[in-house]
Design an enzyme around this catalytic site. Sequence first.
Site, PDB file in Angstrom:
ATOM      1  N   TYR A  72     -19.847  21.483  -3.466  1.00  0.00           N
ATOM      2  CA  TYR A  72     -18.777  21.412  -4.459  1.00  0.00           C
ATOM      3  C   TYR A  72     -18.963  20.189  -5.359  1.00  0.00           C
ATOM      4  O   TYR A  72     -18.888  20.284  -6.592  1.00  0.00           O
ATOM      5  CB  TYR A  72     -17.434  21.359  -3.729  1.00  0.00           C
ATOM      6  CG  TYR A  72     -16.246  20.980  -4.583  1.00  0.00           C
ATOM      7  CD1 TYR A  72     -15.790  21.816  -5.592  1.00  0.00           C
ATOM      8  CD2 TYR A  72     -15.559  19.787  -4.352  1.00  0.00           C
ATOM      9  CE1 TYR A  72     -14.694  21.475  -6.366  1.00  0.00           C
ATOM     10  CE2 TYR A  72     -14.463  19.438  -5.116  1.00  0.00           C
ATOM     11  CZ  TYR A  72     -14.035  20.287  -6.120  1.00  0.00           C
ATOM     12  OH  TYR A  72     -12.949  19.941  -6.884  1.00  0.00           O
ATOM     13  N   LYS A  83     -19.738  19.955  -9.539  1.00  0.00           N
ATOM     14  CA  LYS A  83     -18.949  19.182 -10.502  1.00  0.00           C
ATOM     15  C   LYS A  83     -19.837  18.200 -11.277  1.00  0.00           C
ATOM     16  O   LYS A  83     -19.616  17.950 -12.464  1.00  0.00           O
ATOM     17  CB  LYS A  83     -17.836  18.431  -9.771  1.00  0.00           C
ATOM     18  CG  LYS A  83     -16.706  19.322  -9.270  1.00  0.00           C
ATOM     19  CD  LYS A  83     -15.900  19.875 -10.424  1.00  0.00           C
ATOM     20  CE  LYS A  83     -14.629  20.532  -9.961  1.00  0.00           C
ATOM     21  NZ  LYS A  83     -13.767  20.966 -11.081  1.00  0.00           N
TER      22      LYS A  83
END
Length: 276
Positions: free
Chosen positions: A144, A148
């Site tokens: 994750y 980003k």
Amino acid sequence: MNVLVTGASGVVGRAILDEIGDRDAYSFTALDIEDHPDIEITRASVTDYDAIRPAFDGVDAVVHLAVYAPGFVDENWERIMAVNVGGTRNVLRAAREAEVDSVIFASTNHVVGMYEREFSPDIYDPNFELTVDHTDPVRPDSTYGVSKLCNEHDGRFFVETNEYPKRFYALRICSVREPEYDHPYGDAEKGVDDGRWKRDSKEYERQVARLKATWFSQRDLGGMIERMLDDESVTFDVFYGVSDNDGRWFDIDHARSVLDYDPEDDGAEWDGPPTP
């Protein structure tokens, strides 16, 4: 100013709209896969460019919050790629085609999360000597976080190679919580409410210590977004989204200098959860 919020029905989106949604300076619309009770919404996924593109017409700024955040147990790389990487690319493409001036991107502290993994729980001590700012090496702690970081780089690529968007703000958000738990004891109290630990446990104390350092109050979140919406000085920049907590290891001096960010909350000022 016309502002489009993607992922508006999530915790961060609801907090932003609760804090600044009634400001006369802004007219908010939303794009999400879920309905929002208080705002005009386009029901679409950021993975579908053709479906989201019309929502960008006439928009001055986009606050891009739509995300797939599976946590650290079930990191579905295919889904993360589709929503976070591909979806953010679609948002940037739509902003370019609709000539949107600014994109405020909800990044995450997890792009530098390995600092916490390496030094916890000592890092939660206000006397621990570490400050991570926008110039320090990125150290993602998860797939994750990697996605980003990719989004941040893609945002920079777009503003430096296209006429629009003109500005990209990467906001590395720390701990934003639901209104009921929007205080430094929020995670600890939620654990009690869910039956995961008791108030006199070591885990309760650990949760308090961490959130006192990473808390980003809804009030300060709204203030940060407002500063970004009003700014015209940035082309690309990175800021940490955190309140002025005495124990924070994330820098806010950069946001103070560039955006005139003026946080009102400090987790150290709390010595217990709010009383009913």
